[in-house]
Write a protein that holds these residues in place. Structure first.
Motif, PDB file in Angstrom:
ATOM      1  N   HIS A   1       0.770  -1.168  -0.009  1.00  0.00           N
ATOM      2  CA  HIS A   1      -0.160   0.013  -0.022  1.00  0.00           C
ATOM      3  C   HIS A   1       0.860   1.207   0.085  1.00  0.00           C
ATOM      4  CE1 HIS A   1      -3.420   2.743   0.896  1.00  0.00           C
ATOM      5  NE2 HIS A   1      -2.471   3.277   1.769  1.00  0.00           N
ATOM      6  N   VAL A   2       1.968   1.107   0.663  1.00  0.00           N
ATOM      7  CA  VAL A   2       2.963   2.429   0.996  1.00  0.00           C
ATOM      8  C   VAL A   2       3.370   2.666  -0.597  1.00  0.00           C
ATOM      9  CG1 VAL A   2       5.124   3.281   1.714  1.00  0.00           C
ATOM     10  CG2 VAL A   2       3.403   2.175   3.128  1.00  0.00           C
ATOM     11  N   LEU A   3       3.815   1.645  -1.232  1.00  0.00           N
ATOM     12  CA  LEU A   3       4.603   1.853  -2.558  1.00  0.00           C
ATOM     13  C   LEU A   3       3.436   2.122  -3.585  1.00  0.00           C
ATOM     14  CD1 LEU A   3       6.961  -1.573  -2.607  1.00  0.00           C
ATOM     15  CD2 LEU A   3       7.351   0.953  -2.067  1.00  0.00           C
ATOM     16  N   ARG A   4       2.426   1.670  -3.627  1.00  0.00           N
ATOM     17  CA  ARG A   4       1.436   1.818  -4.541  1.00  0.00           C
ATOM     18  C   ARG A   4       0.790   3.284  -4.498  1.00  0.00           C
ATOM     19  NH1 ARG A   4      -1.749  -1.913  -2.877  1.00  0.00           N
ATOM     20  NH2 ARG A   4      -1.125  -3.691  -4.010  1.00  0.00           N
ATOM     21  N   THR A   5       0.939   3.949  -3.220  1.00  0.00           N
ATOM     22  CA  THR A   5       0.150   4.838  -3.149  1.00  0.00           C
ATOM     23  C   THR A   5       1.269   6.424  -2.706  1.00  0.00           C
ATOM     24  OG1 THR A   5      -0.101   4.705  -0.693  1.00  0.00           O
ATOM     25  CG2 THR A   5      -1.954   4.079  -2.260  1.00  0.00           C
ATOM     26  N   TRP A   6       2.288   5.966  -3.071  1.00  0.00           N
ATOM     27  CA  TRP A   6       3.466   6.717  -3.032  1.00  0.00           C
ATOM     28  C   TRP A   6       3.407   8.347  -3.190  1.00  0.00           C
ATOM     29  CZ3 TRP A   6       7.516   6.024   0.302  1.00  0.00           C
ATOM     30  CH2 TRP A   6       8.452   6.975   0.427  1.00  0.00           C
ATOM     31  N   ASN A   7       2.575   8.550  -4.353  1.00  0.00           N
ATOM     32  CA  ASN A   7       2.550   9.696  -4.755  1.00  0.00           C
ATOM     33  C   ASN A   7       1.417  10.570  -4.531  1.00  0.00           C
ATOM     34  OD1 ASN A   7       5.119  10.392  -6.008  1.00  0.00           O
ATOM     35  ND2 ASN A   7       4.617   8.943  -7.667  1.00  0.00           N
ATOM     36  N   GLU A   8       0.372   9.699  -3.867  1.00  0.00           N
ATOM     37  CA  GLU A   8      -0.986  10.485  -3.419  1.00  0.00           C
ATOM     38  C   GLU A   8      -0.709  11.184  -2.175  1.00  0.00           C
ATOM     39  OE1 GLU A   8      -3.627   7.380  -2.839  1.00  0.00           O
ATOM     40  OE2 GLU A   8      -3.380   6.258  -5.076  1.00  0.00           O
ATOM     41  N   PRO A   9      -1.331  12.197  -1.976  1.00  0.00           N
ATOM     42  CA  PRO A   9      -1.378  13.070  -0.584  1.00  0.00           C
ATOM     43  C   PRO A   9      -1.627  12.116   0.614  1.00  0.00           C
ATOM     44  CG  PRO A   9      -2.949  13.910  -2.494  1.00  0.00           C
ATOM     45  CD  PRO A   9      -2.690  12.718  -2.875  1.00  0.00           C
ATOM     46  N   LEU A  10      -1.013  12.714   1.587  1.00  0.00           N
ATOM     47  CA  LEU A  10      -0.902  11.687   2.706  1.00  0.00           C
ATOM     48  C   LEU A  10      -1.889  12.646   3.722  1.00  0.00           C
ATOM     49  CD1 LEU A  10       2.708  10.719   3.256  1.00  0.00           C
ATOM     50  CD2 LEU A  10       1.014   9.527   2.496  1.00  0.00           C
ATOM     51  N   GLY A  11      -2.471  13.660   3.542  1.00  0.00           N
ATOM     52  CA  GLY A  11      -3.259  14.427   4.560  1.00  0.00           C
ATOM     53  C   GLY A  11      -2.559  15.539   4.831  1.00  0.00           C
ATOM     54  N   PRO A  12      -3.170  16.674   5.838  1.00  0.00           N
ATOM     55  CA  PRO A  12      -2.602  17.920   5.966  1.00  0.00           C
ATOM     56  C   PRO A  12      -1.303  17.839   6.790  1.00  0.00           C
ATOM     57  CG  PRO A  12      -4.554  17.545   7.062  1.00  0.00           C
ATOM     58  CD  PRO A  12      -4.453  16.446   6.013  1.00  0.00           C
ATOM     59  N   ASP A  13      -1.178  16.746   7.689  1.00  0.00           N
ATOM     60  CA  ASP A  13      -0.175  16.647   8.542  1.00  0.00           C
ATOM     61  C   ASP A  13       1.262  16.074   7.882  1.00  0.00           C
ATOM     62  OD1 ASP A  13      -1.596  17.724  10.515  1.00  0.00           O
ATOM     63  OD2 ASP A  13      -2.128  15.562  11.486  1.00  0.00           O
ATOM     64  N   SER A  14       1.077  15.724   6.728  1.00  0.00           N
ATOM     65  CA  SER A  14       2.105  15.167   5.879  1.00  0.00           C
ATOM     66  C   SER A  14       2.403  15.959   4.551  1.00  0.00           C
ATOM     67  CB  SER A  14       2.013  13.777   5.611  1.00  0.00           C
ATOM     68  OG  SER A  14       1.669  13.044   6.806  1.00  0.00           O
ATOM     69  N   GLN A  15       1.795  17.171   4.361  1.00  0.00           N
ATOM     70  CA  GLN A  15       1.945  17.657   3.351  1.00  0.00           C
ATOM     71  C   GLN A  15       3.645  18.210   2.710  1.00  0.00           C
ATOM     72  OE1 GLN A  15       0.176  18.094   0.560  1.00  0.00           O
ATOM     73  NE2 GLN A  15      -1.605  16.801   1.480  1.00  0.00           N
ATOM     74  N   ARG A  16       4.076  18.691   4.020  1.00  0.00           N
ATOM     75  CA  ARG A  16       5.600  18.858   3.739  1.00  0.00           C
ATOM     76  C   ARG A  16       6.417  17.778   3.409  1.00  0.00           C
ATOM     77  NH1 ARG A  16       9.978  19.906   6.821  1.00  0.00           N
ATOM     78  NH2 ARG A  16      11.599  21.451   6.426  1.00  0.00           N
TER      79      ARG A  16
ATOM     80  N   GLN B   1       5.598  15.027   1.992  1.00  0.00           N
ATOM     81  CA  GLN B   1       5.189  14.567   0.918  1.00  0.00           C
ATOM     82  C   GLN B   1       6.001  15.341  -0.241  1.00  0.00           C
ATOM     83  OE1 GLN B   1       4.097  11.895   0.025  1.00  0.00           O
ATOM     84  NE2 GLN B   1       3.162  12.108  -2.144  1.00  0.00           N
ATOM     85  N   GLY B   2       6.008  16.487  -0.032  1.00  0.00           N
ATOM     86  CA  GLY B   2       6.561  17.363  -1.119  1.00  0.00           C
ATOM     87  C   GLY B   2       7.987  17.145  -1.217  1.00  0.00           C
ATOM     88  N   LEU B   3       8.801  17.099  -0.133  1.00  0.00           N
ATOM     89  CA  LEU B   3       9.974  16.564   0.292  1.00  0.00           C
ATOM     90  C   LEU B   3      10.467  15.240  -0.836  1.00  0.00           C
ATOM     91  CD1 LEU B   3      11.180  17.843   3.624  1.00  0.00           C
ATOM     92  CD2 LEU B   3      11.776  18.723   1.552  1.00  0.00           C
ATOM     93  N   ASN B   4       9.586  14.266  -0.468  1.00  0.00           N
ATOM     94  CA  ASN B   4       9.788  12.879  -0.643  1.00  0.00           C
ATOM     95  C   ASN B   4       9.527  12.790  -2.443  1.00  0.00           C
ATOM     96  OD1 ASN B   4      10.237  11.915   1.622  1.00  0.00           O
ATOM     97  ND2 ASN B   4       8.268  11.258   1.890  1.00  0.00           N
ATOM     98  N   MET B   5       8.279  13.696  -2.841  1.00  0.00           N
ATOM     99  CA  MET B   5       8.261  13.768  -4.419  1.00  0.00           C
ATOM    100  C   MET B   5       9.152  14.361  -4.930  1.00  0.00           C
ATOM    101  SD  MET B   5       4.138  14.319  -4.428  1.00  0.00           S
ATOM    102  CE  MET B   5       3.942  14.259  -6.270  1.00  0.00           C
ATOM    103  N   ALA B   6       9.816  15.342  -4.379  1.00  0.00           N
ATOM    104  CA  ALA B   6      10.952  16.136  -5.045  1.00  0.00           C
ATOM    105  C   ALA B   6      12.186  15.236  -5.186  1.00  0.00           C
ATOM    106  CB  ALA B   6      11.327  17.202  -4.444  1.00  0.00           C
ATOM    107  N   THR B   7      12.414  14.272  -4.388  1.00  0.00           N
ATOM    108  CA  THR B   7      13.540  13.512  -4.339  1.00  0.00           C
ATOM    109  C   THR B   7      13.339  12.409  -5.274  1.00  0.00           C
ATOM    110  OG1 THR B   7      13.718  13.828  -1.934  1.00  0.00           O
ATOM    111  CG2 THR B   7      14.916  11.785  -2.786  1.00  0.00           C
ATOM    112  N   PHE B   8      11.997  12.113  -5.435  1.00  0.00           N
ATOM    113  CA  PHE B   8      11.945  10.677  -6.215  1.00  0.00           C
ATOM    114  C   PHE B   8      11.365  10.909  -7.679  1.00  0.00           C
ATOM    115  CE2 PHE B   8      12.041   9.251  -1.883  1.00  0.00           C
ATOM    116  CZ  PHE B   8      13.229   8.684  -1.940  1.00  0.00           C
ATOM    117  N   LYS B   9      11.174  12.076  -8.218  1.00  0.00           N
ATOM    118  CA  LYS B   9      10.611  12.371  -9.280  1.00  0.00           C
ATOM    119  C   LYS B   9      11.703  11.929 -10.462  1.00  0.00           C
ATOM    120  CE  LYS B   9       7.582  16.346  -8.698  1.00  0.00           C
ATOM    121  NZ  LYS B   9       7.420  17.610  -9.094  1.00  0.00           N
TER     122      LYS B   9
END
Length: 468
Positions: free
Chosen positions: A443-458, A460-468
């Motif tokens: 589930h973590v791998l499948r939804t990696w680029n989906e929003p995680l909720g307001p507490d995790s937006q920052r 998530q942005g860092l992670n997506m920038a790293t793995f684009k």
């Protein structure tokens, strides 16, 4: 959305036997026998001889001889306080920081071996040697050893070893069968090659031979938990140990120069995986000279054998056949089933996402064989790195996994890239939780680029920038 704290924790790191695999009743019976007979409990409760409880040395010699097809000889065996404690004793007795040049460690490595090696004075002298499909890369090992050939080592200056012990120029550390963490098993040809290199460059190969008794045929589908052990395909014959290959070659030129046949391999065995870690009892098998020299380690000379009462109890478990019954009827079938369930779940949930793994590590008579405690995953190139995946699994799924960098050789971490690997342990977890844990990882791998909720937006942005 369910929070991580609301989910039952799933810990894939713990490399322990499951509580259901602990032979409490057999140990209780053996303890009652030992503690009811003065001929057994008096030597069991007194200081023991330096090489260990003699009846256990004799029982082990026969047990190991039968299993590996070699002539038994108790003189080759020294009883220890377990595999980890014994590595420290081997380093105390057979290395010198001024003379021993380096320690060559298979990578990925058992992660807790590095502090033991560093504590003996080898900080910044641990060297990574990667594995391929046959085991430790002997070509790279020999290249590294050649770099030290022109160095002129001083005589041992910190330790007085002769005549009972010697200092080796190099130490090599491997787990030849069902390696932790990769699960790989070294081929017979690679085992012979490592022995030959060790004999040429005056190395002592420390083999953690702790999983040789825990191998099984890979069955699909996995056997039922109610299937009788007798109905399962028998365990395969073991591969030759490096210590037996070395012994068959006789003394090396370095043995002659040191004045005794110490040999170049020691088999480091333990009851931790086959009876229980709390026994704190194991054995070392090498040449008679090496076993005697190991027994001369200062802490053993002072306190006697390091696990005398536990050794007496383990001896009784061996003597009455309870250990073989335990392995045949409970441990191997349970691990075989757990491994099958984990592989099936990984094949179903993770393989479609680009995760790779090996479900068998050698073949015997056309049947795939696996063993040990661990499944080693490789995340595909389109997936994030293992360290970030492990972090998110813990924070959002209450799932603990071991990222590959945990198994890098300390001080030589960059030599082998492990950040696309994950180790999962199948020996400890409840079976249903183990399968659920794979589903959470998927589930973590499948939804990696989906929003995680307001507490995790920052994050998530860092992670997506790293793995684009």
């Amino acid at each position: 959305m369910t929070t991580s704290s609301a989910k039952v924790p799933v810990n894939f790191i713990r490399g322990w036997p499951a509580p259901s695999l602990l032979p409490a009743s057999k140990l209780k019976a053996a303890s009652a026998t030992v503690l009811s007979d003065p001929k057994l409990f008096v030597p069991g409760l007194e200081y023991g001889p330096d090489p260990g409880y003699q009846p256990l040395r004799e029982e082990l010699a026969c047990f190991l001889g039968d299993f590996f097809g070699v002539a038994p000889d108790p003189r080759r065996i020294c009883i220890t306080g377990g595999a980890s404690q014994n590595v420290a004793c081997l380093l105390q007795s057979f290395t010198d920081p001024a003379y021993t040049q380096a320690v060559w460690v298979v990578a990925p490595c058992y992660h807790l071996i590095c502090p033991i090696l560093e504590d003996s004075g080898f900080r910044n002298r641990l060297r990574s040697i990667p594995e391929d499909e046959e085991g430790m890369r002997v070509d790279l090992l020999e290249e590294g050893l050649k770099e030290f050939e022109n160095a002129k080592p001083r005589d041992p200056v910190y330790k007085e070893l002769s005549p009972d012990r010697k200092a080796y120029r190099h130490i090599i550390y491997v787990v030849p069968t069902c390696s932790n963490p990769s699960g790989k098993t070294m081929t017979p040809a690679r085992r012979r090659a490592i022995v030959e290199v060790a004999r040429s460059y005056d190395c002592l190969v420390i083999c953690d031979d702790v999983y040789d008794f825990l191998t099984w045929p890979v069955l699909s589908p996995p056997p039922s938990s109610t299937a009788p052990a007798a109905s399962l395909v028998p365990s395969p014959p073991p591969l030759p140990r490096l210590v037996d290959l070395d012994r068959a070659l006789g003394p090396s030129p370095h043995d002659a120069a040191s004045g005794g046949h110490f040999g170049h391999v020691v088999s480091n065995g333990s009851f931790s995986k086959i009876l229980g870690p709390g026994m704190r009892t194991g054995w070392a098998e090498g040449s008679p000279a090496l076993a005697h020299g190991l027994s001369a380690t200062g802490s053993s000379r002072s306190g006697g054998a390091p696990s005398q009462l536990a050794a007496a109890i383990a001896c009784e478990v061996l003597r009455c056949g309870a250990l073989e019954d335990h392995l045949r009827d409970l441990v191997r079938p349970a691990l075989q089933r757990r491994h099958g369930l984990l592989v099936d779940a990984a094949r179903r949930e993770l393989a479609p996402l680009g995760v790779e793994f090996v479900s068998r590590n050698w073949e015997a008579d056309g049947v795939g064989i696996y063993g040990g405690y661990f499944l080693w995953l490789r995340l595909g190139e389109g997936l994030p790195g293992a360290s970030e995946v492990a972090k998110r699994c813990k924070e959002h799924e209450n799932l603990i996994i071991a990222a590959g960098q945990m198994f890098a050789v300390k001080g030589d971490e960059q030599a082998v890239d492990l950040d696309r690997n994950v180790r999962l342990c199948f020996s400890y977890l409840d079976e249903a939780l183990m399968v659920e844990g794979v589903e959470r990882l998927a589930h973590v791998l499948r939804t990696w680029n989906e929003p995680l909720g307001p507490d995790s937006q920052r994050d998530q942005g860092l992670n997506m920038a790293t793995f684009k």
